[in-house]
Write a protein that holds these residues in place. Structure first.
Motif, PDB file in Angstrom:
ATOM      1  N   ARG A  61       0.824  -1.199   0.000  1.00  0.00           N
ATOM      2  CA  ARG A  61       0.000   0.000   0.000  1.00  0.00           C
ATOM      3  C   ARG A  61       0.868   1.262   0.000  1.00  0.00           C
ATOM      4  O   ARG A  61       0.572   2.233  -0.698  1.00  0.00           O
TER       5      ARG A  61
ATOM      6  N   ALA B 132       2.215   1.728  -3.433  1.00  0.00           N
ATOM      7  CA  ALA B 132       1.123   2.112  -4.338  1.00  0.00           C
ATOM      8  C   ALA B 132       0.761   3.581  -4.121  1.00  0.00           C
ATOM      9  O   ALA B 132       0.589   4.343  -5.077  1.00  0.00           O
TER      10      ALA B 132
ATOM     11  N   VAL C  53      -2.512   3.198 -10.238  1.00  0.00           N
ATOM     12  CA  VAL C  53      -2.062   1.989  -9.554  1.00  0.00           C
ATOM     13  C   VAL C  53      -3.225   1.028  -9.352  1.00  0.00           C
ATOM     14  O   VAL C  53      -4.377   1.442  -9.239  1.00  0.00           O
ATOM     15  N   LEU C  54      -2.890  -0.251  -9.300  1.00  0.00           N
ATOM     16  CA  LEU C  54      -3.881  -1.297  -9.114  1.00  0.00           C
ATOM     17  C   LEU C  54      -3.192  -2.382  -8.284  1.00  0.00           C
ATOM     18  O   LEU C  54      -2.085  -2.795  -8.612  1.00  0.00           O
ATOM     19  N   THR C  55      -3.823  -2.803  -7.193  1.00  0.00           N
ATOM     20  CA  THR C  55      -3.203  -3.861  -6.395  1.00  0.00           C
ATOM     21  C   THR C  55      -4.205  -4.981  -6.147  1.00  0.00           C
ATOM     22  O   THR C  55      -5.400  -4.780  -6.277  1.00  0.00           O
ATOM     23  N   SER C  56      -3.693  -6.136  -5.775  1.00  0.00           N
ATOM     24  CA  SER C  56      -4.561  -7.217  -5.327  1.00  0.00           C
ATOM     25  C   SER C  56      -3.928  -7.805  -4.079  1.00  0.00           C
ATOM     26  O   SER C  56      -2.723  -8.036  -4.042  1.00  0.00           O
ATOM     27  N   GLU C  57      -4.731  -8.012  -3.044  1.00  0.00           N
ATOM     28  CA  GLU C  57      -4.188  -8.371  -1.734  1.00  0.00           C
ATOM     29  C   GLU C  57      -4.759  -9.687  -1.218  1.00  0.00           C
ATOM     30  O   GLU C  57      -5.822 -10.098  -1.633  1.00  0.00           O
TER      31      GLU C  57
ATOM     32  N   LYS D 170       0.437  -3.200  -9.627  1.00  0.00           N
ATOM     33  CA  LYS D 170       0.673  -2.796 -11.012  1.00  0.00           C
ATOM     34  C   LYS D 170       0.616  -1.286 -11.108  1.00  0.00           C
ATOM     35  O   LYS D 170      -0.343  -0.663 -10.638  1.00  0.00           O
TER      36      LYS D 170
ATOM     37  N   SER E 259      -6.494  -5.273 -15.287  1.00  0.00           N
ATOM     38  CA  SER E 259      -6.550  -6.456 -14.429  1.00  0.00           C
ATOM     39  C   SER E 259      -5.695  -6.246 -13.180  1.00  0.00           C
ATOM     40  O   SER E 259      -4.561  -5.787 -13.281  1.00  0.00           O
ATOM     41  N   PRO E 260      -6.221  -6.605 -12.006  1.00  0.00           N
ATOM     42  CA  PRO E 260      -5.436  -6.415 -10.782  1.00  0.00           C
ATOM     43  C   PRO E 260      -4.401  -7.526 -10.563  1.00  0.00           C
ATOM     44  O   PRO E 260      -3.603  -7.430  -9.642  1.00  0.00           O
ATOM     45  N   LEU E 261      -4.408  -8.568 -11.391  1.00  0.00           N
ATOM     46  CA  LEU E 261      -3.492  -9.687 -11.157  1.00  0.00           C
ATOM     47  C   LEU E 261      -2.355  -9.712 -12.170  1.00  0.00           C
ATOM     48  O   LEU E 261      -2.524  -9.338 -13.331  1.00  0.00           O
TER      49      LEU E 261
ATOM     50  N   LEU F 282      -6.392   6.011  -2.890  1.00  0.00           N
ATOM     51  CA  LEU F 282      -6.194   4.609  -3.184  1.00  0.00           C
ATOM     52  C   LEU F 282      -7.246   3.851  -2.397  1.00  0.00           C
ATOM     53  O   LEU F 282      -7.183   3.789  -1.182  1.00  0.00           O
TER      54      LEU F 282
ATOM     55  N   HIS G 176     -10.871  -6.940  -2.782  1.00  0.00           N
ATOM     56  CA  HIS G 176      -9.536  -6.774  -2.220  1.00  0.00           C
ATOM     57  C   HIS G 176      -8.514  -6.322  -3.258  1.00  0.00           C
ATOM     58  O   HIS G 176      -7.330  -6.619  -3.161  1.00  0.00           O
ATOM     59  N   ALA G 177      -9.020  -5.617  -4.266  1.00  0.00           N
ATOM     60  CA  ALA G 177      -8.112  -4.887  -5.154  1.00  0.00           C
ATOM     61  C   ALA G 177      -8.097  -3.461  -4.635  1.00  0.00           C
ATOM     62  O   ALA G 177      -9.052  -3.008  -4.001  1.00  0.00           O
ATOM     63  N   ARG G 178      -7.008  -2.755  -4.900  1.00  0.00           N
ATOM     64  CA  ARG G 178      -6.965  -1.318  -4.604  1.00  0.00           C
ATOM     65  C   ARG G 178      -6.730  -0.571  -5.897  1.00  0.00           C
ATOM     66  O   ARG G 178      -5.965  -1.004  -6.743  1.00  0.00           O
TER      67      ARG G 178
ATOM     68  N   ASP H 167      -6.648   3.662  -7.663  1.00  0.00           N
ATOM     69  CA  ASP H 167      -6.766   5.102  -7.404  1.00  0.00           C
ATOM     70  C   ASP H 167      -8.100   5.567  -7.974  1.00  0.00           C
ATOM     71  O   ASP H 167      -8.401   5.348  -9.141  1.00  0.00           O
TER      72      ASP H 167
ATOM     73  N   ALA I 119     -11.907  -7.414 -16.712  1.00  0.00           N
ATOM     74  CA  ALA I 119     -10.671  -6.651 -16.514  1.00  0.00           C
ATOM     75  C   ALA I 119      -9.473  -7.421 -17.060  1.00  0.00           C
ATOM     76  O   ALA I 119      -8.625  -6.877 -17.770  1.00  0.00           O
ATOM     77  N   HIS I 120      -9.416  -8.732 -16.737  1.00  0.00           N
ATOM     78  CA  HIS I 120      -8.304  -9.546 -17.247  1.00  0.00           C
ATOM     79  C   HIS I 120      -8.328  -9.560 -18.776  1.00  0.00           C
ATOM     80  O   HIS I 120      -7.313  -9.353 -19.431  1.00  0.00           O
TER      81      HIS I 120
ATOM     82  N   ASP J  25      -6.950  -6.462 -20.797  1.00  0.00           N
ATOM     83  CA  ASP J  25      -5.483  -6.397 -20.905  1.00  0.00           C
ATOM     84  C   ASP J  25      -4.957  -7.459 -21.874  1.00  0.00           C
ATOM     85  O   ASP J  25      -4.056  -7.201 -22.675  1.00  0.00           O
TER      86      ASP J  25
END
Ligand code: SF4
Ligand code: SF4
Lengths: 179, 616
Positions: free
Chosen positions: A20, A23, A33-37, A53, A59-61, B12, B178-180, B182, B254-255, B258
């Motif tokens: 975080r 990011a 920014v894009l994250t996956s947790e 990312k 895509s977040p992955l 974020l 559980h994605a973040r 902006d 989303a996948h 890309d």
């Protein structure tokens, strides 16, 4: 510049925290920014992985074979997740071993456990690693991350803030100076 | 665009925060929930914004379970307010009764049911698809692909709900929750609508005869919703004319966006994104089947869109066997499916999953002490258990069954009835305090009526630990931290008719084991007994308190590395040093709970003051 970063470790080590932080620092640098947790059961000491990312992504992955940078907070995670790295990608591993290999990739060791012990700063292992990581691949300037630490710890004790910044800097310098 | 224009107020946001943000931006007046991964952070985020934006007229609460949460929020909506309820997919099972009926009766103010799915599953008992529930209840469902879209769908959902007087489901998955991302914040809408409940018993208290009418009305609504412009599928590259097409929804969209770009096929294949998987828009179905003769559908977790296209000769997806029916639809899997569908090359690699570290109870967790004592008190017992951190008691062989919330008690009863003879082993059920409130009480009443010979150990750590320490009805605090009435668990247990109820601290091992032994004996001879094992979750305690209670322990030289403590107690602070054949302590993890002193059969773990050995 787009970056894809994998950060992994064990639950409780602060994987989510540094994901975080990095990011937010990138976001404040006006980048998307894009994250996956990982949340839930695994956070109780199990294997935790986060994807980050920076740039133009939907895509977040992160797909296997595409990460630019991989940060492993536990040595055994190197073997678990190096498959995410692309050919030219780099890994940094919290390990006491001098030279490491992960598949065909280059992996750099940073003995964060040792540094943290020396500095009596055991809660900041994750920040030593983050410092080292951005020294390896300049996802974001160290100044921006320091600023973000100041923002996040604004309500915390000054000493805690200073310790966090110190860990980040020492990790960074250790990698820059190559030892 | 990889860079953003300066000067925007972006933050974020976790997908769950984005959903919460959407609720407050769109004038939601009541929000309720019961915590469950991956939905837990929705309500706490709503509460945070209620505070910071000073939304004094907004009601936010954790409810005792999802059914209660649903009914409260639903009723706010029939009084004319915008309301929402949030839960995880298995929570919807608990709330399914009011959910089915609410579809018939309909709503007044906009009403959103947020049900978060967990393909994988990462932190759930099932991979069920909430969209199938929506289909079965005949409720429209929206499927966000990202935190940003999830936020935007709350506004669309409220409008859809109000226009057709129908509950609307939003179904995010773990990778959205559980994605973040902006996200630019929009202004919060202060909604000062007054509650008005217009009495109409034929609708709000409908008898079966009227329910039949309502069912007909519901079908009429659905036909119109399948034509509603705002939620119609969108074509992502309208200039492309192709015989093949790909239809995507949720995070698979989303996948796919890309991947299509990276494979360089965005100019040759038509890509549609479905916003509302059910009811699928009628004109879209007609158009797609007319224009394309080979169609690939990518969605999670069941083939809901595919099912409605109902053309197995031309549609490839989950039901046709072209897309895996189980597990998460990871981008690398999608890449391979798309490449195969278009006969192009891809470098898609699927990682072999290697076993990582298994999760374990925290060092110093009171549950570990309880489980250790239970095994000592009833070594040959059957141990039924439940959902929470304490499910991890499995590692300690102190958990034999976990079915669903509240089942530990009914399963204990089931075993008691099954073993109807002298060979019946002692039966010990474990259940957390929050789970007991959620679904344990009816089962306990039943066990009292049937006089079930079993011991229930309520693991009372004063919090809902697994999902991030939300308050329980016994905490005396609400989601905002304000004082509320606290429920007394002892009185509740006794109120259920239990005659034998003891409360004790599991960390006092030497007293706790004999107390449990007595309770087990009582239960075998007389019927149900309850022990409330009370000690707070460590993660809920302030550091000062942890420091005050710290009891330093040492491992003496008499430790011969037998490994008993590691296999029977599994405290993560204990590490086997294979070279020295001795157990050592990881001081950075040890919380100084002192329980391990009672665990070592050779008494090699001792309190620091009585030891003459240097710290290990
Ligand atoms: S979070 Fe609390 S209840 Fe859960 S394992 Fe840790 S100490 Fe135990
Ligand atoms: S005192 Fe013993 S049981 Fe408690 S945390 Fe430390 S090592 Fe684990």
């Amino acid at each position: 510049m787009n970056y894809q970063i994998i950060i992994s470790g064990a639950g409780g080590q602060g994987v989510l925290f540094i994901t975080r932080l990095l990011a937010e620092a990138c976001m404040n640098d006006n980048r998307h920014v894009l994250t996956s947790e990982t949340h839930g059961m695994a956070q109780r000491g199990g294997t935790v992985i986060s994807h980050l990312k920076v740039g133009d992504f939907k895509s977040p992955l992160i797909r296997p074979g595409s990460a630019d940078l991989f940060v492993a907070l536990k040595p055994e995670n190197l073997d678990l997740h190096y498959g995410f790295l692309k050919k030219s990608g780099m890994a940094i591993v919290n390990s006491s071993e001098g030279s490491l290999t992960a598949g065909t990739n280059r992996a750099k060791a940073l003995n964060a456990d040792f540094l943290a012990n020396q500095d009596n700063n055991p809660g900041s292992i994750n920040l030593y690693m983050l410092g080292g990581a951005i020294a390896l691949i300049p996802v974001c300037s160290i100044e921006k991350i320091k600023k973000q630490i100041e923002i996040r710890f604004v309500k915390k004790d000054k000493k805690i803030r200073a310790k966090a910044v110190m860990a980040l800097e020492r990790g960074f310098k250790t990698i820059v100076s190559g030892c | 665009m990889s860079r953003v224009a300066k000067g925007h107020d972006r933050s974020l946001m976790l997908g769950n925060e984005a959903l919460a943000r959407g609720l407050v931006e769109n004038g939601c007046r009541m929000a309720t929930s019961y915590p469950g991964t991956p939905a837990s952070e929705i309500l706490s985020s709503v509460a945070a914004w209620k505070k910071s934006e000073k939304l004094d007229r907004m009601h936010v609460q954790w409810a005792v379970n999802e059914k209660v949460a649903f009914e409260i929020a639903y009723t706010g909506s029939i009084a004319g307010l915008r309301t929402a309820v949030a839960m995880k997919q298995v929570g919807l099972n608990v709330a399914s009764d009011p959910f089915m009926s609410a579809a018939y009766l309909g709503v007044k103010g906009g009403f959103l049911v947020i049900s978060a799915d967990d393909p994988g599953p990462h932190s759930s008992q099932t991979e069920q698809d909430s969209r199938l529930y929506a289909m079965s209840a005949k409720v429209p469902v929206l499927d966000p692909d990202s935190p940003g879209q999830a936020r935007d769908m709350t506004g669309v959902g409220f409008r859809l709900s109000e226009e057709f007087e129908i509950p609307v489901m939003i179904r995010p998955t773990t990778r959205v929750c559980h994605a973040r991302q902006d996200i630019e914040k929009k202004k919060v809408q202060r909604n000062n609508v007054e509650a008005v409940f217009e009495k109409n018993p034929a609708r709000w208290a409908a008898t079966p005869k009227f329910r039949y009418k309502l069912h007909n009305q519901l079908e009429e609504k659905l036909k119109k919703i399948a034509l509603w412009k705002e939620t119609a599928p969108v074509c992502l590259n309208p200039s492309v004319q192709s015989k093949k097409a790909i239809i995507v929804s949720g995070v698979s969209a989303a996948h796919a966006k890309d991947i299509v770009r990276e494979l360089g096929v965005e100019g040759i294949i038509t890509l549609y994104q479905v916003i509302q998987p059910y009811p699928l828009h009628t004109q879209f179905i007609e158009m797609v089947l007319k224009k394309h003769d080979d169609i690939l559908v990518l969605e999670e977790t069941t083939g809901v869109i595919e099912m409605q296209l109902a053309r197995s000769d031309r549609v490839k997806g989950k039901n046709s066997g072209h897309v895996p029916e189980t597990g998460e639809l990871l981008p690398e899997i999608i890449e391979k499916i798309i490449a195969d569908f278009l006969s192009v090359k891809s470098g898609s690699k699927i990682l072999e999953t290697k076993p990582g570290r298994r999760p374990t109870l925290c060092a110093g967790c009171p549950h570990r002490a309880s489980f250790f004592a239970i095994k000592k008190a009833a070594p040959k017992g059957i141990y039924t258990s439940d959902i929470g951190c304490y499910t991890l008691g499995m590692n300690l062989k102190a958990v034999d069954t976990v079915l669903c919330m509240g089942a530990a008690i009914s399963q204990a009863a089931g075993f008691a009835h099954a073993y109807d003879d002298k060979k019946r082993p002692p039966i010990v059920a474990t259940m957390g305090d929050s789970t007991f409130f959620h679904a344990g009480i009816p089962a306990l009443i039943d066990a009292v009526v049937q006089n079930i010979p079993f011991l229930l150990v309520i693991l009372d750590n004063r919090t809902t630990a697994m999902t991030g320490n939300q308050p329980t009805p016994a905490s005396g605090k609400d989601v905002l931290g304000e004082p509320v009435t606290a429920i007394d668990i002892e009185k509740l247990v006794k109120g259920c008719g239990i005659k034998y109820c003891r409360t004790a601290n599991p960390m006092e091992t030497d007293k706790f084991i004999p107390l449990l032994k007595k309770a087990v004996k009582y239960s075998q001879n007389n019927g149900p007994a309850v022990v409330i094992s009370r000690s707070p979750c460590l993660l809920s305690l302030p550091n000062e308190e942890l420091r005050e209670n710290y009891k330093r322990v040492e491992i003496t030289d008499t430790c011969d590395g037998c490994g008993y403590c590691i296999s029977h107690f599994e405290c993560p602070a204990m590490v086997m040093d294979k070279e020295k054949e001795k157990v050592t302590l990881d001081r950075s993890l040890c919380t100084g709970c002192g329980v391990c002193v009672h665990v070592c059969p050779k008494k090699s773990i001792v309190p620091a003051e009585s030891s003459n050995v240097e710290g290990s």
